[in-house]
Design an enzyme around this catalytic site. Structure first.
Site, PDB file in Angstrom:
ATOM      1  N   GLU A  33      -3.809  -5.471   3.235  1.00  0.00           N
ATOM      2  CA  GLU A  33      -3.872  -6.235   4.478  1.00  0.00           C
ATOM      3  C   GLU A  33      -4.721  -5.495   5.497  1.00  0.00           C
ATOM      4  O   GLU A  33      -4.716  -4.265   5.565  1.00  0.00           O
ATOM      5  CB  GLU A  33      -2.489  -6.483   5.071  1.00  0.00           C
ATOM      6  N   ASN A  63      -6.704 -11.208  11.055  1.00  0.00           N
ATOM      7  CA  ASN A  63      -5.647 -10.806  10.121  1.00  0.00           C
ATOM      8  C   ASN A  63      -5.933 -11.432   8.763  1.00  0.00           C
ATOM      9  O   ASN A  63      -6.243 -12.616   8.671  1.00  0.00           O
ATOM     10  CB  ASN A  63      -4.290 -11.257  10.639  1.00  0.00           C
ATOM     11  N   TYR A 110       8.839  -4.906   1.545  1.00  0.00           N
ATOM     12  CA  TYR A 110       7.611  -4.134   1.415  1.00  0.00           C
ATOM     13  C   TYR A 110       7.939  -2.747   0.846  1.00  0.00           C
ATOM     14  O   TYR A 110       8.858  -2.084   1.311  1.00  0.00           O
ATOM     15  CB  TYR A 110       6.956  -3.893   2.764  1.00  0.00           C
ATOM     16  N   GLU A 155      12.049 -10.758   3.412  1.00  0.00           N
ATOM     17  CA  GLU A 155      10.679 -10.315   3.170  1.00  0.00           C
ATOM     18  C   GLU A 155      10.724  -8.798   2.957  1.00  0.00           C
ATOM     19  O   GLU A 155      11.315  -8.074   3.764  1.00  0.00           O
ATOM     20  CB  GLU A 155       9.824 -10.661   4.390  1.00  0.00           C
ATOM     21  N   TYR A 172       4.665  -6.112  -2.223  1.00  0.00           N
ATOM     22  CA  TYR A 172       5.183  -7.054  -1.238  1.00  0.00           C
ATOM     23  C   TYR A 172       5.789  -8.264  -1.925  1.00  0.00           C
ATOM     24  O   TYR A 172       5.266  -8.746  -2.937  1.00  0.00           O
ATOM     25  CB  TYR A 172       4.023  -7.492  -0.344  1.00  0.00           C
TER      26      TYR A 172
END
Length: 328
Positions: free
Chosen positions: A207, A74, A117, A115, A106
């Site tokens: 990502e 990741n 996105y 959080e 983000y």
């Protein structure tokens, strides 16, 4: 298995200081292979990986390029701003994922810890899978589906914590255009998803999770072409410069039908099209002039303001219609 941008790495993304305007510096390119944050050519950056051979090269102004291989578990990295806000953000470049990956605006807030996105593109896996659908917003040339999910005792910018994640996932994937951040913030709020009062960082990030790929992204503030590259006109194929925005939110649901509220923003003269799914039909509407009963139905102002509602007979199909907004 889902991508959690920052949920696995947020502890590494500590923000400090302010970011000054683009073009203030002419720093040399810098390639990152170890976890770090900082500023480069006037932009905040973050880079994190848990293993493997991912790397990110910081380039002129808001540009960065990245590559990662199958040995990477990741990783996430990007450029943007140390403090998030309701800014209009543009970006351009290339994004080539092979497998589980995504490209997203983000950020985080505190008080409460959230959080968030705005997913512009993704590979083989939609990162909002398993989340609760809360509505949609049409802005910047596409409809974005709004979701909420919760992380329990997970890594965050404030250590291990329990917090909500807010998602806007673009239905028509793209790699370049303008993101009107305020429209997403407002649509989330209309769906009951309120951000915190203290904004942390805000980056245009790539990502990859157990995948391979590459990206070459340039981000800047404002709409239109890249001020750091006058030869780049932005994305002329993106019709997303219209200010007409339509936001769906849930109304009452019955055994065979459901209500939806539609709020039109930024304009007073508009045409909204709702594309009903298979088997669905319009039963009732209010506060707008609505034509059609199946397929694409059209709504226009009738003097009752910029918010109207519809009742849709589900006939077994409870999927919300997609919505588009345009000025006459």
């Amino acid at each position: 298995m889902r991508l959690l941008l920052g949920a696995t790495c947020a502890a590494a993304l500590v923000v400090s200081g302010m970011v000054i305007a683009p073009n203030a510096y002419a720093e040399a390119d810098r390639t990152l292979t170890q976890n770090t944050t900082g500023t480069h050519n006037g932009y905040y950056f973050s880079f994190w990986k848990d293993s493997g051979n991912a790397s990110m090269t910081l380039r002129a102004d808001g540009r960065y390029s990245s590559q990662w291989g199958g040995g990477t578990n990741n990783w996430v990295g990007g450029k943007g701003w140390a403090t998030g806000t309701r800014r209009t953000i543009s970006y351009s470049g290339s994004y080539n994922p092979n497998g589980n990956s995504y490209l997203a605006l983000y950020g985080w807030t505190r008080n409460p810890l959230i959080e968030y996105y705005v997913v512009e593109n993704f590979g083989t896996y939609n990162p909002s899978s398993g989340a609760t659908r809360m509505g949609s917003v049409t802005t910047d040339g596409s409809t974005y589906d709004i979701y909420r999910s919760q992380r329990v005792n997970a890594p965050s910018i404030d250590g291990t914590a329990t917090f909500y994640q807010y998602w806007s996932v673009r239905q028509q994937k793209r790699t370049g255009g303008t993101i009107t951040t305020a429209n997403h913030f407002d649509a989330w709020a209309r769906s009951g998803l309120n951000l915190g009062s203290n904004h942390s960082y805000q980056v245009l990030a790539t990502e990859g999770y157990q995948s391979s790929g590459s990206s070459d992204i340039t981000v800047w503030e404002g709409g239109g072409g890249n001020p750091g590259n006058p030869g780049n006109p932005g994305n002329p194929g993106d019709p997303g410069q219209s200010n007409c925005t339509a936001v769906l939110s849930a109304g009452t649901q019955f055994g065979d039908r459901f209500n939806l509220n539609v709020a039109v923003q930024n304009v007073s003269s508009w045409t909204v099209t709702l594309s009903l799914g298979g088997g669905q039909s319009l039963q009732n509407s209010w506060n707008a002039s609505v034509s059609g009963t199946t397929g694409n139905i059209t709504a226009r102002p009738n003097g009752s303001g910029n918010t109207f509602g519809v009742t849709i007979m589900a006939n077994g199909n409870w999927t919300w219609p997609t919505v588009t907004c345009r000025t006459p």
